[in-house]
Design an enzyme around this catalytic site. Structure first.
Site, PDB file in Angstrom:
ATOM      1  N   SER A  16       0.652  -1.142  -0.129  1.00 56.75           N
ATOM      2  CA  SER A  16      -0.056   0.155  -0.036  1.00 56.75           C
ATOM      3  C   SER A  16       1.072   0.958  -0.252  1.00 56.75           C
ATOM      4  O   SER A  16       0.521   2.247  -0.442  1.00 56.75           O
ATOM      5  CB  SER A  16      -0.901   0.099   0.732  1.00 56.75           C
ATOM      6  N   ASN A  17       2.110   1.358   0.928  1.00 61.09           N
ATOM      7  CA  ASN A  17       2.509   2.617   0.265  1.00 61.09           C
ATOM      8  C   ASN A  17       3.308   2.390  -0.818  1.00 61.09           C
ATOM      9  O   ASN A  17       3.724   3.915  -1.090  1.00 61.09           O
ATOM     10  CB  ASN A  17       4.447   2.019   1.772  1.00 61.09           C
ATOM     11  N   HIS A 113       8.564   3.404   8.669  1.00 63.93           N
ATOM     12  CA  HIS A 113       8.833   2.485   9.863  1.00 63.93           C
ATOM     13  C   HIS A 113       6.995   3.418  10.299  1.00 63.93           C
ATOM     14  O   HIS A 113       7.372   4.265  10.908  1.00 63.93           O
ATOM     15  CB  HIS A 113       9.856   2.337  10.607  1.00 63.93           C
TER      16      HIS A 113
HETATM   17  C1  GRF Z   1       4.200  -0.243   6.825  1.00 65.38           C
HETATM   18  O1  GRF Z   1       3.632  -0.535   7.810  1.00 65.38           O
HETATM   19  C2  GRF Z   1       5.150  -0.379   6.761  1.00 65.38           C
HETATM   20  O2  GRF Z   1       5.698   1.243   7.236  1.00 65.38           O
HETATM   21  C3  GRF Z   1       6.405  -1.334   7.459  1.00 65.38           C
HETATM   22  O3  GRF Z   1       5.765  -2.579   6.830  1.00 65.38           O
HETATM   23  C4  GRF Z   1       4.571  -2.100   6.074  1.00 65.38           C
HETATM   24  C5  GRF Z   1       3.670  -1.722   4.513  1.00 65.38           C
HETATM   25  O4  GRF Z   1       3.315  -2.428   4.174  1.00 65.38           O
HETATM   26  N1  GRF Z   1       7.301  -0.393   7.330  1.00 65.38           N
HETATM   27  P1  GRF Z   1       2.601  -2.116   2.477  1.00 65.38           P
HETATM   28  O5  GRF Z   1       2.949  -2.776   2.205  1.00 65.38           O
HETATM   29  O6  GRF Z   1       3.368  -0.925   2.153  1.00 65.38           O
HETATM   30  O7  GRF Z   1       0.998  -2.409   2.867  1.00 65.38           O
END
Ligand code: GRF
Length: 206
Positions: A16-17, A113
């Site tokens: 999702s990021n 993070h």
């Molecule tokens: C996020 O919460 C990020 O902070 C951590 O892993 C998670 C990844 O989520 N490092 P996504 O795959 O981006 O949805």
């Protein structure tokens, strides 16, 4: 002239990021940046599916498929060179980045993070464990941190942070949702800062 960011995204999960950063690039909110390749250790990761759906090369590169760690690192580096990558985003990448890659891409690898580092970081602090620890510690605030990746887990120079209030009745799950929403604002903003030259890459480490 600011060198364009040719980005590789490393992730292991839903992505999702990555989606948030990609949308920001596609909508013109991050100039001077292009996602060249997405790399995952997990062949069924959502992040690879998002890449494919957007016509971005999606590479499944797992250490398990190589005879030695060196052969794995060599292949990873060759892939980065193939796509002319000069910047790496970790977006839910559950593996350690090989030290050779950290040193070749010094100050050019960032991670997000889901807490306010230096609190609630380090080995074993990932996923829901982070939010469980924050709730257990009765913190009034949590948030997200974007930092440079160096050889020490979650300890590289902090680039930006964003806070969120922890409500007295928050559970780890409800807090995770609040923090994730903030991550989706913060990561594109951090990438934009690098893309427009707002972070001097050679001077990040004091
Ligand atoms: C996020 O919460 C990020 O902070 C951590 O892993 C998670 C990844 O989520 N490092 P996504 O795959 O981006 O949805």
């Amino acid at each position: 002239m600011i060198r364009p960011l040719n980005i590789a995204v490393f992730g292991s999960g839903r992505g999702s990021n990555f989606q948030a950063v990609l949308s920001a690039i596609q909508q013109g909110r991050i100039p001077n940046a292009d996602v060249r390749v997405v790399v995952s250790n997990n062949s069924s990761a959502g992040i690879l599916a998002i890449a494919r759906a957007n016509g971005i090369p999606a590479e499944h590169i797992s250490e398990k498929k190589f005879p030695t760690p060196e052969a794995f690192t060599e292949h990873l580096l060759a892939t980065l060179r193939l796509y002319d990558v000069n910047f790496i985003l970790l977006a839910g990448y559950m593996k350690r980045v090989p030290v050779r890659i950290i040193s070749e891409y010094r100050n050019r690898i960032i991670n997000i993070h889901p807490a306010l580092l230096p609190k609630f970081g380090g080995q074993g602090m990932y996923g829901m464990r982070v939010h469980e620890a924050v709730v257990a510690a009765r913190e009034h605030f949590s948030g997200a941190t974007v930092h440079i990746v160096d050889e020490e887990y979650d300890r590289g120079k902090i680039i930006v942070q964003k806070k969120v209030a922890v409500a007295p009745d928050d559970t780890a799950e409800s807090l995770a949702a609040k923090v994730l929403a903030i991550e989706h604002e913060l990561y594109p903003e951090a990438v934009r800062m690098f893309a427009v030259g707002g972070v001097l890459l050679d001077e990040v480490v004091e």
